[in-house]
Enzyme design. Structure first.
Site, PDB file in Angstrom:
ATOM      1  CG  ASP A 272      -2.210  -0.814   1.504  1.00 30.64           C
ATOM      2  OD1 ASP A 272      -2.370  -0.800   0.254  1.00 30.64           O
ATOM      3  OD2 ASP A 272      -2.367  -1.782   2.169  1.00 30.64           O
TER       4      ASP A 272
ATOM      5  CG  ASP B 231      -6.583  -3.939   1.579  1.00 28.53           C
ATOM      6  OD1 ASP B 231      -6.649  -4.493   2.667  1.00 28.53           O
ATOM      7  OD2 ASP B 231      -5.693  -2.968   1.311  1.00 28.53           O
TER       8      ASP B 231
END
Length: 214
Positions: free
Chosen positions: A32, A173
């Site tokens: 990320d 996610d």
């Protein structure tokens, strides 16, 4: 069912965490990267992360939460890591252009869908992408609770995929653990899990917990 491990929140150092994922039964390392504008959080150590990822032996599963300018600069560095796949957001003004650019480099391209973004808003892109990343938390912070409103979104997406005979995969996610996994497993190809795995000593034990849930 594939497991992608996010290191956003871990009890170990960045280097140790990446090495533990390398040695685990995970399918991907989930990365990320945030610019502090597109989402409130900012990845302060982008270049440290990218440097550590040079030692990754698992395929990289990258999610860029960035506005156009920051995204373009970061993309050039991410390309050097030869990621397996890369997710951007449909809210960008040049989404189709970026999809083409990423796929031209031989990288699978996906769209990430925030909790407040509807499936309707990405429908026109579904034939052009390789996967959809459904966010079941608000992006930017690890350890958040799973949003149950995500389930209807997964159901809608899978229905469209089947009705239109499309080939994109579905990933999810946010808040994925041994209690929430049963809610999403029927609809997803990849589960992205962070703190459930990385806040524990035994990564393989946690991955096995996710995979064994019916």
């Amino acid at each position: 069912m594939k497991i992608s491990v996010s290191f956003l929140k871990s009890k170990f150092s960045l280097q140790e965490t990446i090495e533990k994922i390398n040695q685990s039964t995970a399918d991907f390392i989930h990365v990320d990267l945030m610019d502090g504008t597109f989402v409130a959080s900012k990845t302060e150590n982008v270049f440290e992360i990218l440097e550590c990822l040079k030692k990754a032996t698992k395929p990289l599963d990258v999610h860029l939460m960035m506005e156009k300018d920051a995204l373009q600069n970061t993309l050039q560095e991410v390309y050097k890591l030869n990621p397996y796949r890369l997710a951007i957001h449909s809210e960008l003004s040049n989404t189709l252009e970026l999809i083409d650019e990423i796929k031209t480099r031989g990288i699978l391209c996906g769209l990430a869908v925030n909790p407040d973004t509807t499936i309707e808003e990405i429908k026109n892109y579904l034939k052009d992408i390789d996967f959809v990343l459904i966010m079941s938390v608000y992006p930017g912070r690890g350890g958040q609770a799973f949003l149950d409103s995500t389930i209807s979104k997964l159901q809608e997406l899978k229905k469209i995929k089947e009705e239109q005979n499309l080939s994109f995969e579905i990933a999810i996610d946010g808040g994925i653990n041994n209690e929430t996994v049963s809610k999403v497993k029927p609809y997803c190809d990849t589960l992205i899990s962070g703190s459930f795995i990385c806040m524990n000593d035994d990564y393989n034990k946690q991955i096995t917990e996710l995979k064994k849930v019916p």
